[in-house]
Design an enzyme around this catalytic site. Structure first.
Site, PDB file in Angstrom:
ATOM      1  N   LYS A 159      98.319  32.048 -20.821  1.00  0.00           N
ATOM      2  CA  LYS A 159      98.198  33.420 -20.323  1.00  0.00           C
ATOM      3  C   LYS A 159      98.922  34.408 -21.232  1.00  0.00           C
ATOM      4  CE  LYS A 159      97.261  36.747 -17.390  1.00  0.00           C
ATOM      5  NZ  LYS A 159      98.253  37.778 -17.516  1.00  0.00           N
ATOM      6  N   GLU A 166      94.625  40.553 -25.462  1.00  0.00           N
ATOM      7  CA  GLU A 166      94.273  41.762 -24.717  1.00  0.00           C
ATOM      8  C   GLU A 166      94.840  43.007 -25.389  1.00  0.00           C
ATOM      9  OE1 GLU A 166      96.249  43.147 -20.719  1.00  0.00           O
ATOM     10  OE2 GLU A 166      94.725  41.632 -20.262  1.00  0.00           O
TER      11      GLU A 166
END
Length: 308
Positions: A159, A166
């Site tokens: 993550k 991102e």
């Protein structure tokens, strides 16, 4: 069956009205759960380890702590080692879905002991978005939107890198749209002085582009289409000039941890680094460096700052 607790009693009442069992404290929550218990934490990274330890002191062998926040993967590794001696499983569930997760489901990246993750699979399967409409029957949980990535810490590590990517994707969209935003500079007057680089060919930059419409057309089968682009197009459609946004972009830690990991293992990540540093600059962290550049330029060349 869910037992819920939050420091804000209104949140507990809201979820109780939807069918959950409300708890008045963390201790009450533990008392209302049937062993082996699974306690899912959604907390800021700065306090997760402390709360987890406080809860673990009241838990028993076979119980599991699930961290669904954006904690540092190293904290998960350390906590897993610490609590394994008590027979408590630590599961790190990197959760991606943003504020739309309630409607769209959550993509889950899970780390932890295999047996514990398998026991809790119904929880992860319920939260995940499921198979895409019309897709072939799933051959792995990843096709349903959740994945057991490995031992404790692996979920948050995956993550963390996800969030580093991102940052880079967001920065690419922002920089490209900024270039389109400036594409009509040839229609503007330009100063003619020693402090201004001359505009060489203004005729090539006389495009008044409709950014909401540009992002909208990109959404339809372009190579760079994505859910993030969908959100970008929606934001521009709602607020073309982005009024109300000062442009101060926060970073909550994952980008920094990603670069630290890249340095540790010797993997180049220049795009991710640039995106993180751009966030620092957006908050004024480059102001002194820019003042220093201006002072040096004035010192060696006698160049005064151009105002406005």
């Amino acid at each position: 069956d869910c037992v819920v607790f939050d420091t804000n009693a209104e949140n507990v009442a809201r979820l109780s009205a939807k069918g959950a069992t409300g708890a008045t404290s963390a201790q009450d929550l533990l008392a209302k759960l049937t062993p082996p218990r699974a306690v899912w934490l959604m907390l800021p990274a700065a306090i997760t380890t402390k709360i987890a330890r406080d809860l673990a002191a009241q838990m028993q062998r076979g119980d599991a702590l699930i961290d669904g926040g954006n904690s540092n993967y190293r904290d998960a590794v350390d906590l897993g080692e610490e609590l394994s001696a008590q027979g408590i499983d630590v599961i790190d569930a990197g959760t991606s879905g943003g504020v739309w997760g309630l409607e769209r489901g959550y993509c889950l990246m899970i780390g932890g002991p295999k047996a514990a993750v398998q026991r809790l699979d119904p929880i992860f399967a319920a939260l995940a978005p499921g198979a895409e409409p019309g897709a072939e029957p799933a051959t792995s949980s990843a096709q349903l939107g959740y994945l057991h990535c490995g031992v404790t810490g692996a979920g948050h590590f995956v993550k963390m890198v996800h969030n580093g990517i991102e940052y880079g994707v967001m920065q690419a969209y922002a920089e490209g749209l900024n270039l389109l935003h400036a594409a009509n500079i040839g229609n503007q007057d330009h100063g003619a002085d020693a402090e201004t680089a001359p505009m060489r060919d203004p005729k090539y930059y006389r495009f008044d582009l409709d950014l909401p419409e540009v992002t909208e057309v990109w959404r339809h089968s372009s190579v760079i289409s994505s859910w993030l682009l969908d959100l970008t197009a929606g934001a521009l459609k709602q607020n073309r000039q982005l009024t109300g946004f000062a442009g101060r972009v926060s970073d909550s830690g994952e980008g920094r941890w990603t670069l630290a990991a890249a340095t540790d293992v010797g993997v180049p990540a220049p795009v991710l680094a640039s995106a993180l540093f751009a966030r620092f600059s957006s908050r004024g962290e480059a102001d002194f460096a820019n003042q220093m550049l201006s002072a040096m330029r004035q010192a060696f060349g006698g160049h005064d700052e151009k105002k406005g």
